[in-house]
Design a protein around this motif. Structure first.
Motif, PDB file in Angstrom:
ATOM      1  N   UNK A 286      -7.096   5.552  -6.691  1.00 22.64           N
ATOM      2  CA  UNK A 286      -6.789   5.239  -5.293  1.00 22.64           C
ATOM      3  C   UNK A 286      -6.518   6.523  -4.508  1.00 22.64           C
ATOM      4  N   UNK A 287      -5.680   7.385  -5.078  1.00 26.33           N
ATOM      5  CA  UNK A 287      -5.320   8.627  -4.400  1.00 26.33           C
ATOM      6  C   UNK A 287      -6.542   9.522  -4.194  1.00 26.33           C
ATOM      7  N   UNK A 288      -7.415   9.564  -5.167  1.00 26.52           N
ATOM      8  CA  UNK A 288      -8.634  10.382  -5.079  1.00 26.52           C
ATOM      9  C   UNK A 288      -9.475   9.987  -3.864  1.00 26.52           C
ATOM     10  N   UNK A 289      -9.571   8.692  -3.615  1.00 24.70           N
ATOM     11  CA  UNK A 289     -10.397   8.216  -2.503  1.00 24.70           C
ATOM     12  C   UNK A 289      -9.687   8.346  -1.156  1.00 24.70           C
ATOM     13  N   UNK A 290      -8.372   8.134  -1.152  1.00 25.56           N
ATOM     14  CA  UNK A 290      -7.628   8.107   0.104  1.00 25.56           C
ATOM     15  C   UNK A 290      -7.259   9.507   0.591  1.00 25.56           C
TER      16      UNK A 290
ATOM     17  N   UNK B 289       0.843  -1.194   0.000  1.00 27.36           N
ATOM     18  CA  UNK B 289       0.000   0.000   0.000  1.00 27.36           C
ATOM     19  C   UNK B 289       0.881   1.246   0.000  1.00 27.36           C
ATOM     20  N   UNK B 290       0.602   2.223  -0.875  1.00 33.01           N
ATOM     21  CA  UNK B 290       1.426   3.428  -0.956  1.00 33.01           C
ATOM     22  C   UNK B 290       1.390   4.236   0.344  1.00 33.01           C
ATOM     23  N   UNK B 291       2.500   4.921   0.626  1.00 34.55           N
ATOM     24  CA  UNK B 291       2.568   5.822   1.766  1.00 34.55           C
ATOM     25  C   UNK B 291       1.772   7.090   1.440  1.00 34.55           C
TER      26      UNK B 291
ATOM     27  N   UNK C 286       2.351  10.008  -1.442  1.00 30.18           N
ATOM     28  CA  UNK C 286       1.318  10.133  -2.461  1.00 30.18           C
ATOM     29  C   UNK C 286       0.795  11.576  -2.506  1.00 30.18           C
ATOM     30  N   UNK C 287       0.584  12.151  -1.324  1.00 26.23           N
ATOM     31  CA  UNK C 287       0.096  13.532  -1.259  1.00 26.23           C
ATOM     32  C   UNK C 287       1.110  14.501  -1.841  1.00 26.23           C
TER      33      UNK C 287
ATOM     34  N   UNK D  86      -7.162  -2.157  -3.535  1.00 28.32           N
ATOM     35  CA  UNK D  86      -6.887  -1.257  -2.407  1.00 28.32           C
ATOM     36  C   UNK D  86      -7.967  -0.185  -2.286  1.00 28.32           C
ATOM     37  N   UNK D  87      -8.388   0.365  -3.445  1.00 28.20           N
ATOM     38  CA  UNK D  87      -9.412   1.410  -3.451  1.00 28.20           C
ATOM     39  C   UNK D  87     -10.742   0.875  -2.929  1.00 28.20           C
ATOM     40  N   UNK D  88     -11.134  -0.282  -3.437  1.00 24.38           N
ATOM     41  CA  UNK D  88     -12.409  -0.879  -3.028  1.00 24.38           C
ATOM     42  C   UNK D  88     -12.404  -1.207  -1.540  1.00 24.38           C
ATOM     43  N   UNK D  89     -11.325  -1.796  -1.076  1.00 24.34           N
ATOM     44  CA  UNK D  89     -11.231  -2.169   0.338  1.00 24.34           C
ATOM     45  C   UNK D  89     -11.294  -0.928   1.234  1.00 24.34           C
ATOM     46  N   UNK D  90     -10.585   0.129   0.831  1.00 23.17           N
ATOM     47  CA  UNK D  90     -10.596   1.369   1.616  1.00 23.17           C
ATOM     48  C   UNK D  90     -12.009   1.939   1.704  1.00 23.17           C
ATOM     49  N   UNK D  91     -12.701   2.010   0.571  1.00 20.99           N
ATOM     50  CA  UNK D  91     -14.037   2.607   0.543  1.00 20.99           C
ATOM     51  C   UNK D  91     -15.055   1.780   1.327  1.00 20.99           C
TER      52      UNK D  91
END
Length: 679
Positions: free
Chosen positions: A242-246, A189-191, A195-196, A366-371
């Motif tokens: 992924x970044x958009x959601x996180x 998973x990206x830091x 990422x920011x 990763x995106x799906x799991x986060x959401x």
């Protein structure tokens, strides 16, 4: 590294035709065009985040050219003949400079980062071409002021001494992105802080800018011809999603005013609709009988065990599906004109992971799991609504995302937000939840998961019956349609009274969009005999008859199927539709006329002389039939020919020759009382 830096091919620019065609202008007009074009380039802002120095340098050089052209325009008499070819070539170079700058500004920032060295070289090549033309041009011959001449000589020197410049910060950032994609492939998973930092440097600072970036990357997928390059762009799309959601607060429908127009909002030409789904065809294919269907719909039809053509009823001698490329191109052109996104099934598959990309797939997981985890943990309705809207958007994007969302356990959590109590408290939340369920149901495996989850299925039905908005009800009806594309699910749904009543109520009382969603779902369910019987009992014939003038294609198709599947009760109910079908046969679209004549043939065969007598009272019916025999589709011509034979036999008193399995027939007491139709 799994994704080496050299993997990305040179950026494909999309210059206008004017960038390659030398202008055929008079001397004065050419000079004026050069001045206006150089002014236009000079007014452009340098790139803000990447290649800033490259863009600033070439804009400054163009400003000096604008001063030269302005000076030349002030001369009362100007003859450019000795330098005409030089100026024509300069016009082309300036066009290409403008195109390159606009392409960098309007395109994907992430893709521009990957192409930074290549694009920096493009800027240098244009500068070199400009230097060559400036060397050819003799400034002394045109007699400009000393100040302008000095500026010109300085420009020529700068252009001739220019070297390729690649910003070290751009190269370093590019390497960070490639490293991050490599780590995602390895399921790391990206830091978030790194990422920011990357996204802040690129100016991607909120959900809306990320949404636009994803759309730009999707455009790049279509621009690339190389399959490997497409795959690598898809990896970037996964990273941005992924970044958009996180990193950022989720979008909501109200916060994005630039939502694209949907195909369902437009008046789709009948020839562009699939005869099965009645929706816009994305990948039209031709079957053995010569009929055209959307690939997804006809594939489901065949997989469900059917070996006949849905429109003609003829047996399919083979199940090969031949792409109808000509029609596909016409649909794509129409979508562009209507500003409707057009994703072909092939394109959708490619962006979904049929072009397999491990980084994109892992990013989707990763995106799906986060959401899903965020949705389950959210306390406030507002927070949940934002997360579900992101899930709705993600589920719409591609098959990999739909699979990942379902695998992350989204379906039972979404089911919590389908109840009537949710609709009262938050209208948008219920709409987003049922639309997310609709988007998930597009994937075949997810259809079964929804059907097997009692809360999810009952929740969709509950929204259909008591949804707080027409949009929610319409999307629930569309979900029923999607689920019923599987034969076993269709039988189960067709036996649920709440489904039948909900669709019927929506078809009767809903506004045009949701009404059509209900009609399409009814059309799918009526293929099952038990469902057809239940629909007839609920008055589907009367409801559909009332809508012939509003939704003629859908209404005619439903009537055709109801009369085929609904038994003698349906035939009797259809008696009042005969005159409207006759009118539709004369005035409707090609598809509607075909369904109308097919329905009339079935009504007359099953219903007997009384039905034919009703048909015969339509003024000019013989002319209508003859016109259809001459100008309709192949199936319409064949059905019109059958209808003509039925009418002629009825006029001759030969009732038994056109009846289909009925022992009792209502007829006139004598053949002399019949209306004789000349044909």
């Amino acid at each position: 590294m799994a994704i080496p830096p050299q993997v990305f091919p040179p950026r494909k620019r999309r210059p206008s035709a004017g960038a390659f065609i030398p202008p055929k202008f008079s001397d004065q007009r050419l000079l004026q065009s050069l001045f206006l074009l150089s002014q236009e380039i000079s007014s452009l802002k340098p790139l803000q985040f990447l290649l800033k120095r490259n863009s600033l340098s070439i804009i400054r050089k163009t400003k000096i050219l604008a001063i030269l052209f302005e000076e030349l325009l002030k001369k009362p008499i100007l003859v450019l003949s000795p330098t005409l070819l030089c100026f024509e070539e300069m016009y082309l170079v300036l066009q290409r400079i403008k195109t390159l700058l606009e392409d960098c500004v309007n395109g994907s920032k992430m893709w521009l980062l990957m192409q930074s060295a290549s694009v920096a070289n493009n800027f240098h090549e244009l500068t070199v071409e400009l230097a060559t033309l400036l060397d050819i041009f003799s400034v002394k011959e045109v007699e400009v002021s000393e100040d302008v001449e000095e500026l010109f000589l300085l420009l020529r020197k700068q252009c001739s001494q220019a070297k390729v410049f690649v910003d070290e910060r751009d190269s370093s950032l590019r390497l960070h992105v490639l490293t991050m994609l490599d780590r995602i492939q390895k399921e790391i998973v990206p830091d978030n802080s790194k990422l920011a930092e990357i996204f802040d440097f690129l100016g991607l600072t909120n959900s809306l800018s990320c949404k636009e970036e994803i759309e730009n990357l999707e455009d790049e997928v279509q621009n690339q011809k190389d399959e490997k390059a497409k795959s690598d762009v898809i990896a970037l799309i996964g990273l941005v999603r992924y970044a958009k959601c996180v990193l950022f607060e989720p979008l909501t429908p109200g916060s994005d005013s630039r939502t694209k127009k949907l195909a369902s909002d437009a008046n789709i030409p009948a020839d562009f609709r699939c005869p099965i789904s009645l929706d816009l065809m994305r990948d039209p294919v031709v079957v053995a009988t010569g009929q055209t269907y959307d690939r997804e719909s006809i594939a489901l039809w065949i997989e469900s065990g059917h070996n006949t053509c849905p429109k003609t009823g003829q047996a399919l001698v083979h199940t090969s599906l031949i792409p109808n490329q000509a029609l596909k191109n016409l649909i794509a052109m129409w979508c562009r004109e209507m500003k409707i996104p057009f994703e072909t099934a092939e394109d959708n598959n490619r962006t979904n992971g049929v072009i397999k990309n491990k980084a994109a797939l892992e990013a989707a997981k990763m995106t799906a799991s986060f959401l899903v985890n965020k949705m389950a943990a959210s306390q406030s309705m507002e927070a949940v609504n934002g997360v579900i809207y992101e899930l709705r958007t993600l589920a719409k994007s591609n098959s990999d995302s739909r699979a990942c969302i379902a695998e992350a356990g989204a379906i039972p959590v979404l089911a919590r937000y389908l109840g009537s109590d949710v609709g009262v408290g938050s209208l948008n939340l219920q709409v987003n939840a049922v639309t997310a369920m609709l988007n998930l149901s597009i994937l075949e495996a997810n259809k079964t998961k929804i059907m097997e989850n009692g809360k999810a299925l009952n929740g969709v039905i509950e929204v259909l019956r008591t949804g707080a908005t027409w949009e929610a009800k319409g999307n629930a009806a569309a979900t029923i349609f999607s689920l019923s594309c599987v034969h076993s699910h269709r039988k189960l749904l067709g036996r649920k009274t709440r489904v039948i009543k909900g669709l019927m109520d929506l078809a009767k009382d809903g506004p045009p969009g949701p009404k059509r969603d209900a009609m399409v779902a009814i059309l799918n369910l009526v293929g099952d005999r038990e469902a057809a019987r239940r629909l007839v009992e609920e008055g589907v014939v009367d409801v559909v008859t009332d809508m012939i003038n509003v939704l003629p294609v859908e209404a005619a198709a439903i009537l055709e199927m109801v009369v085929k599947r609904g038994g003698i009760m349906a035939v009797s109910a259809a008696h009042n539709t005969i005159k409207k079908l006759g009118t539709l046969m004369r005035e409707g679209s090609e598809t509607a006329r075909e369904s109308a004549v097919a329905t009339l043939v079935t009504i007359c065969r099953k219903g007997g002389a009384e039905m034919v007598a009703e048909l015969a009272t339509i003024i000019g019916i013989e002319r209508i039939i003859w016109e259809l025999m001459g100008s309709g589709t192949m199936r319409a011509r064949r059905k019109a020919s059958s209808l003509l034979r039925i009418v002629k036999r009825w006029a001759a008193g030969l009732d038994g020759d056109f009846l289909e399995g009925h022992s009792t027939v209502v007829t006139s007491s004598s053949s002399s009382s019949r209306v004789v139709i000349s044909v």
